[in-house]
Structure formats: C-alpha cells, structure tokens
Design a protein around this motif. Structure first.
Motif, PDB file in Angstrom:
ATOM      1  N   ASP A 327       0.854  -1.192   0.000  1.00 49.06           N
ATOM      2  CA  ASP A 327       0.000   0.000   0.000  1.00 49.06           C
ATOM      3  C   ASP A 327       0.888   1.239   0.000  1.00 49.06           C
ATOM      4  O   ASP A 327       1.890   1.283   0.710  1.00 49.06           O
ATOM      5  CB  ASP A 327      -0.878   0.002   1.261  1.00 49.06           C
ATOM      6  N   LEU A 328       0.505   2.223  -0.821  1.00 50.71           N
ATOM      7  CA  LEU A 328       1.317   3.451  -0.906  1.00 50.71           C
ATOM      8  C   LEU A 328       0.591   4.698  -0.414  1.00 50.71           C
ATOM      9  O   LEU A 328       0.986   5.805  -0.739  1.00 50.71           O
ATOM     10  CB  LEU A 328       1.755   3.698  -2.358  1.00 50.71           C
ATOM     11  N   ASP A 329      -0.462   4.552   0.374  1.00 45.61           N
ATOM     12  CA  ASP A 329      -1.264   5.706   0.780  1.00 45.61           C
ATOM     13  C   ASP A 329      -1.887   6.369  -0.448  1.00 45.61           C
ATOM     14  O   ASP A 329      -2.272   5.645  -1.372  1.00 45.61           O
ATOM     15  CB  ASP A 329      -0.461   6.697   1.621  1.00 45.61           C
ATOM     16  N   GLY A 330      -1.977   7.723  -0.454  1.00 44.93           N
ATOM     17  CA  GLY A 330      -2.859   8.297  -1.464  1.00 44.93           C
ATOM     18  C   GLY A 330      -2.317   9.464  -2.241  1.00 44.93           C
ATOM     19  O   GLY A 330      -1.115   9.719  -2.276  1.00 44.93           O
ATOM     20  N   THR A 331      -3.262  10.173  -2.856  1.00 47.07           N
ATOM     21  CA  THR A 331      -2.903  11.277  -3.745  1.00 47.07           C
ATOM     22  C   THR A 331      -2.445  12.511  -2.954  1.00 47.07           C
ATOM     23  O   THR A 331      -1.702  13.335  -3.467  1.00 47.07           O
ATOM     24  CB  THR A 331      -4.118  11.633  -4.631  1.00 47.07           C
ATOM     25  N   ILE A 332      -2.961  12.698  -1.757  1.00 49.10           N
ATOM     26  CA  ILE A 332      -2.534  13.722  -0.772  1.00 49.10           C
ATOM     27  C   ILE A 332      -2.817  15.168  -1.208  1.00 49.10           C
ATOM     28  O   ILE A 332      -3.268  15.983  -0.399  1.00 49.10           O
ATOM     29  CB  ILE A 332      -1.023  13.600  -0.404  1.00 49.10           C
ATOM     30  N   ASP A 333      -2.522  15.504  -2.458  1.00 49.67           N
ATOM     31  CA  ASP A 333      -2.842  16.831  -2.980  1.00 49.67           C
ATOM     32  C   ASP A 333      -2.209  17.976  -2.182  1.00 49.67           C
ATOM     33  O   ASP A 333      -2.854  18.983  -1.892  1.00 49.67           O
ATOM     34  CB  ASP A 333      -4.382  17.005  -3.043  1.00 49.67           C
ATOM     35  N   ASP A 334      -0.974  17.802  -1.824  1.00 50.21           N
ATOM     36  CA  ASP A 334      -0.205  18.859  -1.153  1.00 50.21           C
ATOM     37  C   ASP A 334      -0.937  19.424   0.065  1.00 50.21           C
ATOM     38  O   ASP A 334      -0.970  20.636   0.282  1.00 50.21           O
ATOM     39  CB  ASP A 334       0.097  19.986  -2.164  1.00 50.21           C
ATOM     40  N   SER A 335      -1.527  18.539   0.848  1.00 52.54           N
ATOM     41  CA  SER A 335      -2.350  19.007   1.960  1.00 52.54           C
ATOM     42  C   SER A 335      -1.748  18.662   3.317  1.00 52.54           C
ATOM     43  O   SER A 335      -2.415  18.787   4.335  1.00 52.54           O
ATOM     44  CB  SER A 335      -3.765  18.422   1.833  1.00 52.54           C
ATOM     45  N   THR A 336      -0.492  18.203   3.351  1.00 53.93           N
ATOM     46  CA  THR A 336       0.157  17.956   4.645  1.00 53.93           C
ATOM     47  C   THR A 336       1.544  18.569   4.662  1.00 53.93           C
ATOM     48  O   THR A 336       2.249  18.555   3.651  1.00 53.93           O
ATOM     49  CB  THR A 336       0.250  16.450   4.959  1.00 53.93           C
ATOM     50  N   LYS A 337       1.905  19.092   5.824  1.00 54.64           N
ATOM     51  CA  LYS A 337       3.238  19.711   5.946  1.00 54.64           C
ATOM     52  C   LYS A 337       4.131  18.925   6.905  1.00 54.64           C
ATOM     53  O   LYS A 337       5.278  19.295   7.131  1.00 54.64           O
ATOM     54  CB  LYS A 337       3.089  21.126   6.496  1.00 54.64           C
ATOM     55  N   ILE A 338       3.622  17.862   7.510  1.00 54.95           N
ATOM     56  CA  ILE A 338       4.338  17.221   8.612  1.00 54.95           C
ATOM     57  C   ILE A 338       5.720  16.758   8.178  1.00 54.95           C
ATOM     58  O   ILE A 338       6.716  17.031   8.844  1.00 54.95           O
ATOM     59  CB  ILE A 338       3.505  16.054   9.190  1.00 54.95           C
ATOM     60  N   TYR A 339       5.815  16.100   7.023  1.00 58.47           N
ATOM     61  CA  TYR A 339       7.121  15.589   6.614  1.00 58.47           C
ATOM     62  C   TYR A 339       7.903  16.566   5.748  1.00 58.47           C
ATOM     63  O   TYR A 339       9.128  16.512   5.731  1.00 58.47           O
ATOM     64  CB  TYR A 339       6.985  14.217   5.952  1.00 58.47           C
ATOM     65  N   SER A 340       7.237  17.474   5.062  1.00 55.88           N
ATOM     66  CA  SER A 340       8.008  18.464   4.305  1.00 55.88           C
ATOM     67  C   SER A 340       8.758  19.360   5.280  1.00 55.88           C
ATOM     68  O   SER A 340       9.907  19.740   5.043  1.00 55.88           O
ATOM     69  CB  SER A 340       7.107  19.258   3.358  1.00 55.88           C
ATOM     70  N   MET A 341       8.158  19.669   6.425  1.00 54.81           N
ATOM     71  CA  MET A 341       8.855  20.503   7.417  1.00 54.81           C
ATOM     72  C   MET A 341      10.004  19.753   8.089  1.00 54.81           C
ATOM     73  O   MET A 341      10.867  20.348   8.714  1.00 54.81           O
ATOM     74  CB  MET A 341       7.853  21.029   8.463  1.00 54.81           C
TER      75      MET A 341
END
Ligand code: SF4
Length: 395
Positions: A327-341
């Motif tokens: 499983d690779l999770d989903g499309t996300i659509d640039d809606s999370t900052k937890i790991y980019s930060m």
C-alpha cells in the motif's frame, strides 16, 4: 490466498538465500505461515541479509495480495500545528506561546478545504495536527458533524491517540465515552500516529509528556470495540535499537490478536531537519528496506503494510513494493506539511491518480484504488496510462 507453489520452490528460495541454520529455520516458519517469535524477529534484524528477508517478505506479500498495490484518493486537513507537547523529533509544532509562527484553522476554514473537493472523486479526509489547548472535543464534534452533513460519503479518518487522549482528559470523559461521542459525530476510523516507539525509556527521551504506550493501545482498543478500524505506526531510525522495534511490533501484534481492528502497519522514517534531534543521522535506504521486510514477516496478523510516500520519497516507496509493502497511501494533494517541514524531499506532496498508477506500474505491480477500509474501487491494471493522462478524472 495464493497457494504455496510447491515444496520444491520453497526449498529453492531458502537454498538460494540461506545457509545459516537459525535463519533457515525462521525462513521455514515464514514459508509455512507460522508466527515468528520476538527473538526470531530480532535475529532477522541483526543477522539476515536484505536479500533473504526481502525474498521472504515478498513471498508473504504475494501470498496475501498477489501483485495488488493499493492506494486511495485522499486529502489531509491539519487544523493546527500549535501543540502543548514538544516531542524532540517533531519539526512541525509550535508552542502556544509562539502560535503566531504557526496556524490555527477555524471550522469555516476547514469546511472550505472540504468544499474544495466537491465533485471530485476523493474518498477520505485524514485529519491530524498538533494538540491545541483551545481546540477541544466539542470543537471537533462540530467539525465532524459539518463534514458529514456536507458530504456524508467522505470517510473521516481522524485524530491520533495523542490528540484523543488530550481531548478526552480535558473533557473529563473516559476513553469509551469520548470515543463514542466522536464516532456518533462522524469519526469513522483512526490514523496510526503518535505511537512512535512504545518502549518507556525511549519515549522518555523523545516524547516524554504525551500519552504512553498503554494509553495509546487503550484508545485503539476502544475504537475497535466500537467497530471502528485504525492503523498503527512506528517511528524508526532514531535512537531506538532493534529490540525496541520488535517490542513495539509485538505490543501491536498482541492487540491485533485481541481485537482484529487494525488495517495497516505504517513504519515512519525519522527525518532530521528542523527538530531537536537534528544531530541524529537518518537511516539508510538499506535499513529502510530491511525494516519494511521484517515488519511484513513479524506482523503476521496485519493485513497490510504501507509505505507513506510523502515521508519516504516516491522512489524509495516504489522500492518497498519488493520488500513486503502492498500500500502506498494516497494522492494527498499537497495538503500535509508534517514531513516536508522535517526535510523530506517531497516538499509539496501531491500525486495525481495517473502518477500514482504509473509509479506502481513501473515496478510491475497492479495498481488498485481502495477506500479506507480496503474495499476495491477500481483496478487500473489494464488502464492505458496515456489515456489516463488526458482525462480530468485522473489528474
Ligand atoms: S509530534 Fe505531535 S504531539 Fe509531538 S510535538 Fe509534534 S505535533 Fe505535538
């Protein structure tokens, strides 16, 4: 389940990969679909080559799911990054005193995010964030009710056990009472965050003040008792050792034996940018793959192992599909900052359905869109990527 091809093939897999008698006997157990013990999990971490544990993990993965690789179409809402806690590994949160550096979304602002997806084929909203002292249980009850009134078909997967523990304690409710209120308001399932590493000594060093292991497990137990499903995570690759990982997975495996309510185990890689543990080096790709493989072998009662691509990066996520992940999770659509930060290479995590399908097809797996509960929505095996790329339905 795919039948074992033949006894000869099993022996061949072991012969080609393993002469060590202890590892060989662990391999035989796996091939016979017997549970491996904690000490055997530890031996796999310490002694097994990546090719050996990888081949076994791939055997289990293909026995359970064949080539199917699941994903969903989803988006996240992160209500706030203001948090009463200060976990050493966290790059995301801001203390209440510094809330001007963070964000605090109102219910209207969060509903605007939900409405952005009106008419779009997303099936899940994932809601997690910091533990804000002023966003209480009743604030989130109102949010859940409004989401469900606006879009009843949207599956709401929300709130880590850390957020829930704080909400329930503040509202002076038992876990059972608090969970029932949220469930009735529209909460469908729980994500797996906040588990980190259950070991008490490690927890003391990386996240001392938030809910402990017993509390985390109890919240998930109560969700399962209400018929809700949940996921479980493990934050790895920091100061924990292999025994801590095995202990963590063992506690989850025991709860799963009891309730059967977990869908997916999600190992989360520690990223070291912008937090109090920046001096700790990140794990190598080989260590990452080894962990995914051993997870698949150890967590025999978890149906799914997920690689969360915004945290791992898309290429490593592709690789995990040969090491037990389905499983690779989903499309996300640039809606999370937890790991980019926290320094992930995915600074604006977003994949269209076409891109996710292509990613999975590139490594010769079969892309299957699922809902949160792993009911199949569409198999993209025979879909033409060029045609998908031209259709607004998939982009
Ligand atoms: S990991 Fe979660 S609980 Fe810990 S500081 Fe960050 S947002 Fe808060």
């Amino acid at each position: 389940m795919k039948p074992l091809e033949s006894i000869n093939e099993k022996i061949k897999l072991l012969d080609e990969n393993q002469a060590d008698p202890v590892l060989r006997s662990i391999g035989e157990k796996v091939l016979n679909r017997e549970r491996i013990l904690n000490e055997e999990g530890l031996i796999l971490f310490e002694k097994a080559s990546l090719s050996f544990s990888g081949a076994l993990a791939n055997f289990v993965r293909e026995s359970l799911h064949g080539n199917k690789t699941y994903f969903n179409r989803n988006f996240h809402i992160e209500p706030t990054n203001v948090c009463v806690f200060s976990c050493a590994f966290c790059s995301y949160s801001r203390l209440y005193a510094h809330r001007d550096e963070g964000w605090e979304l109102s219910i209207e602002q969060m509903m605007d995010l939900v409405k952005k997806y009106d008419g779009k084929p997303v099936t899940e909203v994932h809601i997690v964030g910091g533990v804000h002292p002023k966003m209480n249980l009743y604030f989130f009850v109102e949010l859940l009710q409004k989401i469900k009134a606006h879009r009843p078909d949207l599956h709401v997967k929300g709130f880590t056990a850390v957020e829930l523990d704080y909400m329930f304690r503040k509202a002076k409710l038992s876990v059972a009472e608090g969970m029932k209120i949220l469930h009735e308001a529209g909460l469908d399932s729980l994500p797996g965050g906040g588990a980190e590493i259950f070991d008490e000594e490690i927890r003391k060093q990386i996240c001392e003040d938030k809910v402990d292991a017993a509390g985390w497990l109890d919240i998930h137990r109560h969700a399962h008792l209400l018929g809700m499903h949940s996921n479980a995570t493990m934050l790895y690759g920091h100061i924990e050792n292999y025994a801590h990982r095995v202990d963590h997975m063992d506690r989850l495996r025991k709860l799963q034996d009891e309730t059967g309510g977990f869908n997916t185990f999600i190992p989360l890689k520690f990223r070291n940018k912008g937090n109090d543990m920046s001096h700790v080096a990140e794990s190598s790709v080989v260590e990452d793959m080894k962990l995914y493989a051993v997870s698949r072998l150890f967590m025999d009662n978890f149906p799914h192992i997920k690689a969360y691509w915004p945290m791992l990066g898309r290429q490593s996520a592709q690789l995990t599909l040969s090491f037990g992940v389905n499983d690779l999770d989903g499309t996300i659509d640039d809606s999370t900052k937890i790991y980019s930060m926290a320094g992930s290479e995915e600074q604006h995590p977003s994949l269209s359905t076409t891109e996710l399908v292509a990613l999975i097809k590139q490594v010769k797996r079969e892309p299957v869109e699922r809902d949160t509960l792993y009911r199949e929505i569409r198999n993209y095996k025979d879909m033409d990527l060029a045609a998908m790329a031209l259709s607004p339905l998939y982009n």
